[in-house]
Scaffold this active site. Structure first.
Site, PDB file in Angstrom:
ATOM      1  N   CYS A 152       0.809  -1.223   0.000  1.00  0.00           N
ATOM      2  CA  CYS A 152       0.000   0.000   0.000  1.00  0.00           C
ATOM      3  C   CYS A 152       0.845   1.277   0.000  1.00  0.00           C
ATOM      4  O   CYS A 152       0.320   2.367  -0.236  1.00  0.00           O
ATOM      5  CB  CYS A 152      -0.951   0.004   1.191  1.00  0.00           C
ATOM      6  N   HIS A 198      -2.919   7.141   2.956  1.00  0.00           N
ATOM      7  CA  HIS A 198      -3.413   5.934   2.291  1.00  0.00           C
ATOM      8  C   HIS A 198      -4.833   5.665   2.771  1.00  0.00           C
ATOM      9  O   HIS A 198      -5.124   5.701   3.967  1.00  0.00           O
ATOM     10  CB  HIS A 198      -2.489   4.760   2.630  1.00  0.00           C
ATOM     11  N   ASN A 238     -10.343   0.504  -0.237  1.00  0.00           N
ATOM     12  CA  ASN A 238      -8.884   0.477  -0.199  1.00  0.00           C
ATOM     13  C   ASN A 238      -8.369  -0.042  -1.532  1.00  0.00           C
ATOM     14  O   ASN A 238      -8.547  -1.220  -1.855  1.00  0.00           O
ATOM     15  CB  ASN A 238      -8.430  -0.421   0.953  1.00  0.00           C
TER      16      ASN A 238
END
Length: 328
Positions: free
Chosen positions: A114, A254, A284
């Site tokens: 990520c 993020h 996500n």
């Protein structure tokens, strides 16, 4: 020595939507449970047959080239950040470069989970600042649905598919990538990974039967470390660059979990109105989440805005970047 700036940005989200009500018909969950815990209402899913992350990446890069008026022949390098490559080999970057008719570039993948965007952007900045390259495309492409077990209620609500790309070029102004800090700690391996399919546990009937080809996440452990590590890396960037919270225009974290985002911002004492969030309608998207968010809010961003990007992912790998925006 020149600085390296983002001169263009574009993103792509597939058309198909998987919202919480639809998900509740697939697994034992509901809209209230998902919304209160992670802040997600819907996510985009790539359902087109025989397509992978490159399909998303090609569309993001083509939008980038068109919006910036960039001649494909002038692109010298493509760096693709992905945890969902089309194949173990060749690189997804090579597939994207071919699909976008980038004939004069080299292309390779990086895997920083990520944190992929900020790691790849730091790499691109290094090429540009050194003078080795003048036009570098960073593309983050993630078909997260390819590794999600839609029978696992603890993870299936979290992830969506998407891609984003930026063009990185030199500038003589004091803008662009200013500083970055990155960390990795392998102790996090067992808490966030896909067990099957690699060289340690190659694909076989036993790994398939055991469901080892899906993403596994120990949510509590990951949450604790994500909050702590994104917070400390953000604070480190501020301190290293003699910045206060008042100096910063935007924090772009993020987009993993709304509770994580709120916890990091609160502990860093960054007001909510300075935090860019779009997780409610994207979920996500791993490495693609920060650039998708930047692209969505690009009309709010002004040249000279001081921005902190921060991310945490499997590995564990995490970090933060200080960026001065250079697009009008």
């Amino acid at each position: 020595m020149p600085n390296a700036r983002i001169s263009g940005i574009a993103s792509y989200l597939p058309d198909d939507i998987l919202d919480n009500d639809m998900l509740s018909k697939m697994v034992d969950t509901n809209d209230e449970w998902i919304t209160t815990r992670v802040g997600i209402k819907k996510r985009h899913i790539l359902n087109k047959e025989n397509t992978g992350s490159s399909y998303l990446g090609i569309r993001a890069v083509n939008k980038l080239l068109e919006s910036t008026g960039t001649n494909p022949d002038d692109v010298e390098l493509v760096i693709c950040a992905t945890s969902n490559p089309d194949y173990r080999f060749p690189s997804t970057a090579s597939v994207i470069a071919y699909g976008c008719h980038l004939k004069n570039c080299y292309a390779y993948d990086i895997q920083a989970a990520c944190a992929g965007f900020i790691v790849a952007l730091e790499d691109a900045a290094g090429y540009v600042k050194s003078g080795l390259k003048k036009k570098v495309v960073v593309v983050c492409a993630e078909k997260m649905s390819s590794m999600v077990n839609y029978k696992d209620r603890s993870t299936c609500a979290l992830f969506g598919d998407g891609a984003a790309a930026v063009l990185v070029e030199p500038t003589d102004e004091n803008t662009g990538v200013q500083d970055a800090v990155f960390h990795v700690d392998g102790h996090g391996l067992e808490h966030l990974y896909m067990k099957g399919g690699g060289s340690v546990h190659p694909t076989c009937q036993a790994t398939l039967d055991a469901g080892e080809h899906y993403l596994f996440q120990d949510g509590r452990h990951v949450y604790k470390h994500a909050v702590t590590d994104m917070l400390t890396s953000t604070q480190d960037i501020l301190q290293r660059n003699n910045l206060t919270v008042n100096d910063i225009n935007w924090l772009v974290p993020h987009q993993a979990n709304l509770r994580i985002i709120e916890a990091v911002a609160s502990r860093a004492e960054i007001p909510a109105e300075k935090v860019l969030v779009n997780i409610e309608h994207t979920g996500n998207t791993s490495a693609a989440s920060i650039p998708i968010c930047l692209d969505e809010y690009k009309n709010k961003l002004k040249k000279g805005d001081k921005i902190i990007l921060t991310a945490f992912g499997a590995g564990f790998t995490w970090g933060a970047m200080y960026l001065i925006w250079d697009m009008n």
